[in-house]
Motif scaffolding. Structure first.
Motif, mmCIF file in Angstrom:
data_model
loop_
_atom_site.group_PDB
_atom_site.id
_atom_site.type_symbol
_atom_site.label_atom_id
_atom_site.label_comp_id
_atom_site.label_asym_id
_atom_site.label_seq_id
_atom_site.Cartn_x
_atom_site.Cartn_y
_atom_site.Cartn_z
ATOM 1 N N LEU A 131 -8.857 2.361 -13.325
ATOM 2 C CA LEU A 131 -8.714 1.003 -13.875
ATOM 3 C C LEU A 131 -10.084 0.361 -14.091
ATOM 4 C CD1 LEU A 131 -5.700 -0.336 -11.793
ATOM 5 C CD2 LEU A 131 -5.668 0.513 -14.122
ATOM 6 N N TYR A 134 -11.552 1.575 -17.253
ATOM 7 C CA TYR A 134 -10.978 0.851 -18.395
ATOM 8 C C TYR A 134 -11.635 -0.522 -18.528
ATOM 9 C CZ TYR A 134 -7.087 4.154 -18.863
ATOM 10 O OH TYR A 134 -6.332 5.259 -19.071
ATOM 11 N N LYS A 137 -14.935 -0.199 -20.087
ATOM 12 C CA LYS A 137 -14.779 0.099 -21.517
ATOM 13 C C LYS A 137 -14.430 -1.174 -22.291
ATOM 14 C CE LYS A 137 -15.894 4.043 -22.429
ATOM 15 N NZ LYS A 137 -17.049 4.081 -23.260
ATOM 16 N N LEU A 138 -13.570 -1.990 -21.686
ATOM 17 C CA LEU A 138 -13.181 -3.235 -22.367
ATOM 18 C C LEU A 138 -14.366 -4.185 -22.482
ATOM 19 C CD1 LEU A 138 -9.671 -3.994 -20.791
ATOM 20 C CD2 LEU A 138 -10.127 -3.201 -23.089
ATOM 21 N N ASP A 140 -17.506 -3.305 -22.498
ATOM 22 C CA ASP A 140 -18.615 -2.699 -23.243
ATOM 23 C C ASP A 140 -18.621 -3.223 -24.685
ATOM 24 O OD1 ASP A 140 -20.623 -1.165 -24.143
ATOM 25 O OD2 ASP A 140 -19.715 0.775 -23.724
ATOM 26 N N GLU A 141 -19.768 -3.740 -25.106
ATOM 27 C CA GLU A 141 -19.848 -4.300 -26.463
ATOM 28 C C GLU A 141 -19.898 -3.213 -27.532
ATOM 29 O OE1 GLU A 141 -22.831 -7.212 -27.093
ATOM 30 O OE2 GLU A 141 -21.853 -8.645 -25.770
ATOM 31 N N ASN A 142 -20.375 -2.047 -27.128
ATOM 32 C CA ASN A 142 -20.490 -0.967 -28.109
ATOM 33 C C ASN A 142 -19.126 -0.350 -28.366
ATOM 34 O OD1 ASN A 142 -23.319 -1.218 -28.154
ATOM 35 N ND2 ASN A 142 -23.380 -0.121 -26.212
ATOM 36 N N PHE A 143 -18.874 -0.114 -29.629
ATOM 37 C CA PHE A 143 -17.596 0.485 -29.997
ATOM 38 C C PHE A 143 -17.665 2.005 -29.880
ATOM 39 C CE2 PHE A 143 -15.237 2.609 -33.392
ATOM 40 C CZ PHE A 143 -13.955 2.308 -32.990
ATOM 41 N N GLU A 144 -16.585 2.564 -29.342
ATOM 42 C CA GLU A 144 -16.509 4.026 -29.251
ATOM 43 C C GLU A 144 -15.110 4.430 -29.680
ATOM 44 O OE1 GLU A 144 -16.956 5.539 -25.290
ATOM 45 O OE2 GLU A 144 -16.676 7.599 -25.971
ATOM 46 N N ARG A 145 -15.011 5.489 -30.467
ATOM 47 C CA ARG A 145 -13.679 5.935 -30.909
ATOM 48 C C ARG A 145 -12.974 6.584 -29.728
ATOM 49 N NH1 ARG A 145 -13.025 9.430 -36.090
ATOM 50 N NH2 ARG A 145 -10.826 9.035 -35.672
ATOM 51 N N LEU A 146 -12.081 5.845 -29.096
ATOM 52 C CA LEU A 146 -11.423 6.334 -27.872
ATOM 53 C C LEU A 146 -10.504 7.518 -28.145
ATOM 54 C CD1 LEU A 146 -10.595 3.034 -25.969
ATOM 55 C CD2 LEU A 146 -12.464 4.606 -25.591
ATOM 56 N N ILE A 147 -9.975 7.589 -29.344
ATOM 57 C CA ILE A 147 -9.073 8.700 -29.675
ATOM 58 C C ILE A 147 -9.788 10.037 -29.493
ATOM 59 C CG2 ILE A 147 -7.730 9.725 -31.608
ATOM 60 C CD1 ILE A 147 -6.456 7.146 -30.495
ATOM 61 N N PHE A 152 -12.510 9.138 -21.750
ATOM 62 C CA PHE A 152 -11.333 8.261 -21.762
ATOM 63 C C PHE A 152 -10.054 9.044 -21.473
ATOM 64 C CE2 PHE A 152 -7.769 6.319 -24.106
ATOM 65 C CZ PHE A 152 -7.721 5.094 -23.457
ATOM 66 N N SER A 156 -7.585 8.878 -18.309
ATOM 67 C CA SER A 156 -6.168 8.577 -18.530
ATOM 68 C C SER A 156 -5.281 9.592 -17.824
ATOM 69 C CB SER A 156 -5.861 8.565 -20.024
ATOM 70 O OG SER A 156 -6.623 7.571 -20.639
ATOM 71 N N LEU B 26 -0.954 0.604 -20.403
ATOM 72 C CA LEU B 26 -2.367 0.275 -20.190
ATOM 73 C C LEU B 26 -3.245 1.002 -21.205
ATOM 74 C CD1 LEU B 26 -3.794 -1.483 -18.092
ATOM 75 C CD2 LEU B 26 -4.375 0.608 -16.883
ATOM 76 N N ILE B 27 -2.922 2.275 -21.419
ATOM 77 C CA ILE B 27 -3.702 3.074 -22.386
ATOM 78 C C ILE B 27 -3.524 2.486 -23.790
ATOM 79 C CG2 ILE B 27 -3.837 5.342 -23.513
ATOM 80 C CD1 ILE B 27 -3.141 6.526 -20.710
ATOM 81 N N VAL B 30 -5.642 -0.617 -24.013
ATOM 82 C CA VAL B 30 -7.092 -0.346 -24.115
ATOM 83 C C VAL B 30 -7.432 0.167 -25.520
ATOM 84 C CG1 VAL B 30 -9.005 1.045 -23.215
ATOM 85 C CG2 VAL B 30 -7.364 0.075 -21.635
ATOM 86 N N TYR B 33 -7.121 -2.711 -28.014
ATOM 87 C CA TYR B 33 -8.242 -3.653 -27.825
ATOM 88 C C TYR B 33 -9.511 -3.062 -28.429
ATOM 89 C CZ TYR B 33 -11.512 -6.819 -25.550
ATOM 90 O OH TYR B 33 -12.489 -7.742 -25.311
ATOM 91 N N ASN B 34 -9.652 -1.758 -28.256
ATOM 92 C CA ASN B 34 -10.828 -1.063 -28.797
ATOM 93 C C ASN B 34 -10.861 -1.150 -30.321
ATOM 94 O OD1 ASN B 34 -13.109 0.567 -27.927
ATOM 95 N ND2 ASN B 34 -12.185 2.126 -29.215
ATOM 96 N N LYS B 37 -12.038 -4.391 -31.247
ATOM 97 C CA LYS B 37 -13.494 -4.432 -31.042
ATOM 98 C C LYS B 37 -14.203 -3.855 -32.271
ATOM 99 C CE LYS B 37 -15.234 -2.152 -27.446
ATOM 100 N NZ LYS B 37 -15.373 -1.841 -26.034
ATOM 101 N N GLN B 41 -16.689 -5.751 -34.726
ATOM 102 C CA GLN B 41 -18.032 -5.230 -35.000
ATOM 103 C C GLN B 41 -18.288 -5.150 -36.499
ATOM 104 O OE1 GLN B 41 -18.874 -1.433 -33.100
ATOM 105 N NE2 GLN B 41 -20.268 -2.520 -31.758
#
Lengths: 218, 262
Positions: A131, A134, A137-138, A140-147, A152, A156, B26-27, B30, B33-34, B37, B41
């Motif tokens: 948690l 997470y 990550k929330l 964090d200002e930098n964007f990252e492709r979580l997929i 990540f 999970s 939750l996933i 997140v 939300y991403n 973001k 940006q």
């Protein structure tokens, strides 16, 4: 044939995924998975052998494996927190607390059963660790492709497994004594099968993401 | 009431299922939300690009203004002086020595004035870079040029101003705002006096420009979105995080206050 169970198959597939996708990985944390998953497979097979062939209790084996599980998982979390400037002290403190709990429970149980309380606390700590990841990550200002983010999906998988197993861990003693619900297996068996499928599917996907990321950078 | 073992097992199964659904949500949270973001940006990037474009436009406008001033000066001052010089020289009658000497002295005077004008023009050409030397210097130079026309009495008060604390791009935009407001006064206000105040208030810069002209209906001018370019002034000030307040009533001058935080 008795060695081929849902658990062992999942673990073996995940081990193969680690072997293939992390073969040239330079990061020690990711490299560690190959050894850890091999150890998991060996432990699982040895556990089945002790229980079904040698007809001896296998809790001592799982007690030892718990040390590796805690060591590796905690180290990976520490590695994932590193970019957010987390200190090594936290990891060392947690290791000390865990060892203290582990030894205390072993002494309380006279080395005669599985250290379920320590395992439960460890699971809860890993749930909080997931948690917290997470949360980082929330924030964090930098964007990252979580997929396509390997950390990540690894987190999970860990969250699903440790959160989902909390109930089973809390009722460990009760479930150990309870009657099988169907096909000679307890509810705990079915829950852990489901959790293992989720965990190793997520981790295998995380390794694939790691591989794709490495490929795209090379 | 006693709970049967089947019920406990059912409850354990149900709780575990709930404990599996919770991380799933939750996933999803997140990940969504991403995505937001990412959108944020992209919007930020677009805003940055718009700002850069606007800055470039502002720089071009400052240059255009300088070129316009040069063109007017060449036509109205230097051009006139050289024409008179040429006419005077062609009218010299060498047989009439007294008159010739007088005309030559006049030509010399005209030439000296032309040289002075050319020097001033040269300073103006360098004036484009003035913004780099500081906002106050650029404003002072612009006002100095304006004062040469003798059409306006200019009062500049910069007692409460030392230096602009913001970045260069902000300075360029403020300077352009100043130019636009002054242009409006020259073109529309029919004013005789202009009051300019530069001040630093806490962490912001305050520019006040007041005139004694004919004034205008602010609401109508803003509604029209044309002519005076008040909308552009407000937009540009907002772009650099500032505010603009415009006060005017027909017949009693106008006052524009621009507040820009550092």
């Amino acid at each position: 044939m008795m060695f081929i169970t849902i658990n062992t198959v999942c673990e073996f597939i995940c081990f193969l995924a680690a072997l293939i996708f992390l073969s040239n990985d330079k990061e020690p944390a990711w490299k560690l998975f190959k050894a850890y998953l091999l150890l998991t497979c060996i432990t699982e097979v040895a556990g089945i052998y002790m229980s079904h062939v040698a007809h001896i209790s296998n809790y001592q084996l799982y007690n030892v494996f718990l040390l590796f599980e805690c060591g590796v998982t905690s180290y990976i979390f520490y590695y994932l927190y590193k970019p957010y400037k987390h200190k090594l002290n936290w990891l060392v403190t947690w290791y000390c607390i865990f060892i203290a709990m582990y030894i205390t429970e072993l002494f309380i149980n006279h080395f005669k059963s599985f250290v379920s309380t320590t395992a439960t606390i460890m699971s809860v700590v890993f749930v909080f660790a997931s948690l917290y990841y997470y949360y980082l990550k929330l924030m964090d200002e930098n964007f990252e492709r979580l997929i396509l983010s390997a950390p990540f999906w690894w987190v999970s998988g860990a969250l699903f497994f440790y959160f989902g197993s909390t109930t089973c861990n809390i009722f460990f003693d009760y479930l150990a004594k309870s009657k099988p619900i169907t096909y000679g297996h307890s509810i705990r068996y079915f829950i852990f099968n489901l959790l293992d499928i989720i965990l190793y599917a997520f981790w295998s996907y995380a390794f694939l993401c790691r591989y794709l990321r490495r490929k795209s950078f090379s | 009431m006693q709970i049967s073992s089947e019920e406990i097992i059912f409850l354990i199964g149900l709780t575990s299922l709930i404990f599996l659904i919770a991380p799933l949500f939750l996933i999803i949270y997140v990940v969504s939300y991403n995505r937001k973001k990412k959108k944020h940006q992209e919007e930020k990037l677009l805003l940055q690009k718009t700002f850069e474009n606007e800055l470039l436009k502002t720089q071009i406008e400052v240059q255009e203004q300088t070129l316009k001033t040069i063109a007017y000066d060449l036509h109205d001052n230097i051009g006139q002086l050289l024409s008179i010089t040429s006419i005077t020289l062609s009218s010299i009658d060498l047989t009439n020595k007294d008159k010739s000497a007088e005309k030559l002295a006049f030509v010399e005077d005209l030439t000296m004035r032309s040289v002075k004008e050319v020097k001033a023009l040269s300073r103006l050409l360098h004036g484009e870079e003035l913004v780099n030397r500081g906002l106050a210097a650029a404003i002072e130079f612009e006002l100095e040029w304006l004062q040469r026309s003798d059409k306006f009495t200019i009062n500049l008060d910069k007692q409460n101003f030392v230096a602009f604390g913001g970045d260069n791009s902000k300075e360029t935009i403020i300077f352009r705002l100043f130019q636009e407001i002054i242009n409006n006064i020259i073109q529309h206000a029919k004013a005789t006096e202009i009051f300019i105040t530069l001040a630093q208030i806490e962490n912001s810069f305050k520019l006040t420009i007041r005139d004694n002209g004919q004034g205008f209906d602010v609401d109508e001018a803003l509604r029209k979105r044309s002519g005076m370019g008040l909308h552009n002034i407000v937009k540009r000030a907002t772009m650099i995080g500032g505010t603009t307040s415009i006060h005017s009533t027909p017949g009693s001058g106008s006052e524009i206050v621009v507040n820009i935080p550092y």
